[in-house]
Write a protein that holds these residues in place. Sequence first.
Motif, mmCIF file in Angstrom:
data_model
loop_
_atom_site.group_PDB
_atom_site.id
_atom_site.type_symbol
_atom_site.label_atom_id
_atom_site.label_comp_id
_atom_site.label_asym_id
_atom_site.label_seq_id
_atom_site.Cartn_x
_atom_site.Cartn_y
_atom_site.Cartn_z
ATOM 1 N N ALA B 169 0.819 -1.220 0.000
ATOM 2 C CA ALA B 169 0.000 0.000 0.000
ATOM 3 C C ALA B 169 0.854 1.274 0.000
ATOM 4 O O ALA B 169 0.326 2.374 -0.095
ATOM 5 N N THR B 170 2.178 1.130 0.092
ATOM 6 C CA THR B 170 3.032 2.327 0.133
ATOM 7 C C THR B 170 3.202 2.922 -1.260
ATOM 8 O O THR B 170 3.011 2.245 -2.279
ATOM 9 N N GLU B 171 3.609 4.191 -1.292
ATOM 10 C CA GLU B 171 3.884 4.857 -2.576
ATOM 11 C C GLU B 171 5.059 4.155 -3.283
ATOM 12 O O GLU B 171 5.086 4.048 -4.509
ATOM 13 N N GLU B 172 6.014 3.669 -2.495
ATOM 14 C CA GLU B 172 7.163 2.969 -3.082
ATOM 15 C C GLU B 172 6.692 1.848 -4.014
ATOM 16 O O GLU B 172 7.264 1.621 -5.081
ATOM 17 N N TRP B 173 5.630 1.132 -3.594
ATOM 18 C CA TRP B 173 5.192 -0.034 -4.368
ATOM 19 C C TRP B 173 4.591 0.330 -5.722
ATOM 20 O O TRP B 173 4.440 -0.528 -6.588
ATOM 21 N N SER B 174 4.271 1.621 -5.927
ATOM 22 C CA SER B 174 3.779 2.025 -7.255
ATOM 23 C C SER B 174 4.886 1.884 -8.303
ATOM 24 O O SER B 174 4.619 1.891 -9.500
ATOM 25 N N TYR B 175 6.135 1.735 -7.841
ATOM 26 C CA TYR B 175 7.258 1.536 -8.767
ATOM 27 C C TYR B 175 7.544 0.054 -9.034
ATOM 28 O O TYR B 175 8.438 -0.267 -9.803
ATOM 29 N N VAL B 176 6.832 -0.842 -8.360
ATOM 30 C CA VAL B 176 7.063 -2.276 -8.569
ATOM 31 C C VAL B 176 6.318 -2.699 -9.831
ATOM 32 O O VAL B 176 5.094 -2.555 -9.915
ATOM 33 N N GLU B 177 7.058 -3.215 -10.818
ATOM 34 C CA GLU B 177 6.377 -3.598 -12.053
ATOM 35 C C GLU B 177 6.241 -5.101 -12.213
ATOM 36 O O GLU B 177 5.510 -5.566 -13.075
ATOM 37 N N ARG B 178 6.934 -5.855 -11.371
ATOM 38 C CA ARG B 178 6.706 -7.303 -11.348
ATOM 39 C C ARG B 178 6.932 -7.814 -9.926
ATOM 40 O O ARG B 178 7.925 -7.441 -9.285
ATOM 41 N N GLU B 179 6.015 -8.625 -9.457
ATOM 42 C CA GLU B 179 6.140 -9.212 -8.118
ATOM 43 C C GLU B 179 5.440 -10.564 -8.105
ATOM 44 O O GLU B 179 4.309 -10.685 -8.586
ATOM 45 N N VAL B 180 6.130 -11.560 -7.581
ATOM 46 C CA VAL B 180 5.559 -12.907 -7.457
ATOM 47 C C VAL B 180 5.706 -13.327 -5.990
ATOM 48 O O VAL B 180 6.744 -13.084 -5.373
ATOM 49 N N GLU B 181 4.659 -13.922 -5.456
ATOM 50 C CA GLU B 181 4.691 -14.336 -4.043
ATOM 51 C C GLU B 181 4.695 -15.853 -3.973
ATOM 52 O O GLU B 181 3.720 -16.509 -4.352
ATOM 53 N N ILE B 182 5.797 -16.400 -3.495
ATOM 54 C CA ILE B 182 5.977 -17.852 -3.424
ATOM 55 C C ILE B 182 5.955 -18.255 -1.948
ATOM 56 O O ILE B 182 6.848 -17.886 -1.190
ATOM 57 N N ARG B 183 4.910 -18.968 -1.541
ATOM 58 C CA ARG B 183 4.781 -19.379 -0.140
ATOM 59 C C ARG B 183 5.230 -20.823 0.000
ATOM 60 O O ARG B 183 4.813 -21.690 -0.794
#
Lengths: 194, 194
Positions: B169-183
């Motif tokens: 939810a941070t402004e920083e995350w608006s710069y993330v263009e790819r993210e994968v969550e591996i649990r």
Amino acid sequence: MNRQSYSFIGGDSGDWRIDSVRPVTGTALACPPRLAIEHSQVAALPVGAAWLLRGVTSNQRYTSRAQQTKLAAVQPPLGRPEATCGALIPISKSDAWWSLAQDERERFFNAPPPAAPDHTAIGMHYLPAIARQLLHGRDLGEPFDFLTWFEFAPSDTPAFDELLARLRATEEWSYVEREVEIRVSRDEKRSTSP
Amino acid sequence: MNRQSYSFIGGDSGDWRIDSVRPVTGTALACPPRLAIEHSQVAALPVGAAWLLRGVTSNQRYTSRAQQTKLAAVQPPLGRPEATCGALIPISKSDAWWSLAQDERERFFNAPPPAAPDHTAIGMHYLPAIARQLLHGRDLGEPFDFLTWFEFAPSDTPAFDELLARLRATEEWSYVEREVEIRVSRDEKRSTSP
């Protein structure tokens, strides 16, 4: 912002004549006759070459927006026809440097007045005469943390000598544990520098 | 401060069971049954494996000495016997992020009050429950700029979910263009995490 790899090969070929290789701090490198610069990550030492030094461009680590704006206005491009002198300066910094926090390292690049001129201010003083490209090798596991490539006209050699002397006199340089100064020159107008 | 390479291999073997692979932003990765973690730079995708993600430890890029001191006092080690839940989160940031100057990027990690909690403050809130290791891939030419590895006890799963939600939810995350969550999870007490 594309990452760009560079390989500097000391050997028998290349557009640049190697005039001298001087160990400033720590172990020297051999002094072959020519320097070739490849705009790629050469995988292994070419047959007959003396050394292969590799690095990549990366994002700015210390410069503020205000500094970047000032730099962008005055920094010259590489490959100027009159810039027939070059220098490749590989350096490595100590574990003590790399253990510093970001704010502790930044003060060497962003010292508020009335501190002595910092790394950025010193470098700025020699623009637009001295063109410069910083490459990173530490995260690649290369023998040198940084490779800096410089280009300048023969008439700016005294200014370049002064730039190096002033940087080496800074407190930052007490963290440099290996530095080699490779001076090169070329006759032709066409450059294959980075 | 020694540079350490890590390789995460998704395939048919490894100490960690892959429970889910979720594309948060951009393209997903395949969801093989097991995750193996090697403490070295594996040169090529092993036969039969679905993916190979590599990164290296590096110096801190944003944390101040004051923050590092606070973090060091509370951050847990990897490999705690009770930490049988893990997550590997590869992310890449945009060219717009990498074009920011250092001071512009730092404000996302060091926001002065009364700004909303920054990346560092959010992460600190979940210590000592969530152990974390950041690895860098961008300068290596890897497909992801960062790999972050987390370990926590099953009872801290809700806290981990909240940590991810707050960071995203941070402004920083608006710069993330790819993210994968591996649990991932494991049954045994002995860990081979980084």
